[in-house]
Design an enzyme around this catalytic site. Structure first.
Site, PDB file in Angstrom:
ATOM      1  N   HIS A   6       0.956  -1.158   0.081  1.00 32.39           N
ATOM      2  CA  HIS A   6      -0.104  -0.056  -0.091  1.00 32.39           C
ATOM      3  C   HIS A   6       0.854   1.303  -0.064  1.00 32.39           C
ATOM      4  O   HIS A   6       2.094   1.361   0.384  1.00 32.39           O
ATOM      5  CB  HIS A   6      -0.853   0.080   1.207  1.00 32.39           C
ATOM      6  CG  HIS A   6      -0.186   0.210   2.609  1.00 32.39           C
ATOM      7  ND1 HIS A   6      -0.046  -1.097   3.199  1.00 32.39           N
ATOM      8  CD2 HIS A   6       0.185   0.944   3.264  1.00 32.39           C
ATOM      9  CE1 HIS A   6       0.630  -0.801   4.504  1.00 32.39           C
ATOM     10  NE2 HIS A   6       0.634   0.625   4.490  1.00 32.39           N
ATOM     11  N   GLU A  58      -3.701   3.498   1.807  1.00 31.80           N
ATOM     12  CA  GLU A  58      -4.161   3.439   3.226  1.00 31.80           C
ATOM     13  C   GLU A  58      -4.336   5.051   3.409  1.00 31.80           C
ATOM     14  O   GLU A  58      -3.441   5.889   3.184  1.00 31.80           O
ATOM     15  CB  GLU A  58      -2.861   3.092   4.159  1.00 31.80           C
ATOM     16  CG  GLU A  58      -3.229   3.158   5.525  1.00 31.80           C
ATOM     17  CD  GLU A  58      -2.012   3.048   6.404  1.00 31.80           C
ATOM     18  OE1 GLU A  58      -1.961   3.527   7.561  1.00 31.80           O
ATOM     19  OE2 GLU A  58      -1.094   2.205   6.047  1.00 31.80           O
ATOM     20  N   HIS A  76       2.904  11.363  -7.561  1.00 29.97           N
ATOM     21  CA  HIS A  76       1.667  10.986  -7.563  1.00 29.97           C
ATOM     22  C   HIS A  76       1.502   9.746  -7.526  1.00 29.97           C
ATOM     23  O   HIS A  76       2.507   8.866  -7.457  1.00 29.97           O
ATOM     24  CB  HIS A  76       1.131  11.673  -9.132  1.00 29.97           C
ATOM     25  CG  HIS A  76       1.927  10.848 -10.207  1.00 29.97           C
ATOM     26  ND1 HIS A  76       2.838  11.520 -10.772  1.00 29.97           N
ATOM     27  CD2 HIS A  76       2.049   9.848 -10.968  1.00 29.97           C
ATOM     28  CE1 HIS A  76       3.548  10.754 -11.573  1.00 29.97           C
ATOM     29  NE2 HIS A  76       2.855   9.556 -11.893  1.00 29.97           N
ATOM     30  N   GLU A 124      -2.517   9.968 -11.389  1.00 30.44           N
ATOM     31  CA  GLU A 124      -2.385  10.066 -12.939  1.00 30.44           C
ATOM     32  C   GLU A 124      -3.048   8.859 -13.432  1.00 30.44           C
ATOM     33  O   GLU A 124      -3.038   7.602 -12.614  1.00 30.44           O
ATOM     34  CB  GLU A 124      -0.953   9.733 -13.212  1.00 30.44           C
ATOM     35  CG  GLU A 124      -0.514   9.769 -14.621  1.00 30.44           C
ATOM     36  CD  GLU A 124       1.095   9.392 -14.936  1.00 30.44           C
ATOM     37  OE1 GLU A 124       1.134   9.829 -16.047  1.00 30.44           O
ATOM     38  OE2 GLU A 124       1.677   8.898 -14.068  1.00 30.44           O
TER      39      GLU A 124
END
Length: 136
Positions: A6, A58, A76, A124
């Site tokens: 994550h 998360e 990003h 993105e």
């Protein structure tokens, strides 16, 4: 074999952020946990569980923090889409903020777009047909 599990974002309004990632981006709320002693709540969102090979996000809500300095180091996250044009139209219709309309990357043919979540994090979208080629 190792895998990315994550990426964590600190958010200022957990419900607003969960709503954005689930209702606007189409992710699922996978699980939440709350820590009363240290005053934070976590919400994990994604397109599938880590145990199935998916990376998730998360969302960390620190109860007494109402703003964060975004800094300049983070860029990003990227999400592959079959049709970034349709995805961006749906995001815009849902009230999402498109910061770069879909189209070819400058000087190349890879089709990308950028949106911003409620806390200003950049996301993105890359057309899946060119996602593994790199930007160019």
């Amino acid at each position: 074999m190792a895998q990315i599990l994550h990426t964590m974002f600190r958010v200022t309004d957990l419900k607003r952020s969960v709503d954005f990632y689930t209702q606007v981006l189409g992710m699922k709320l996978l699980r939440t946990s709350e820590n009363e002693q240290y005053k934070y709540t976590l919400a994990f969102v994604g397109y599938g569980e880590e145990s199935q090979g998916h990376a998730v996000i998360e969302l960390t809500y620190n109860w007494e923090t109402h703003a964060y300095d975004m800094g300049t180091a983070f860029g990003h996250i990227a999400i592959g889409e079959d049709d970034i044009y349709a995805r961006c139209a749906a995001i815009e219709a849902a009230g999402g903020k498109i910061t770069r309309q879909p189209g070819p990357v400058a000087g190349g043919s890879t089709e990308i777009a950028f949106v911003e979540d409620p806390d200003g994090y950049k996301i993105e979208f890359i057309q899946m047909s060119s996602a593994e080629k790199g930007l160019g």
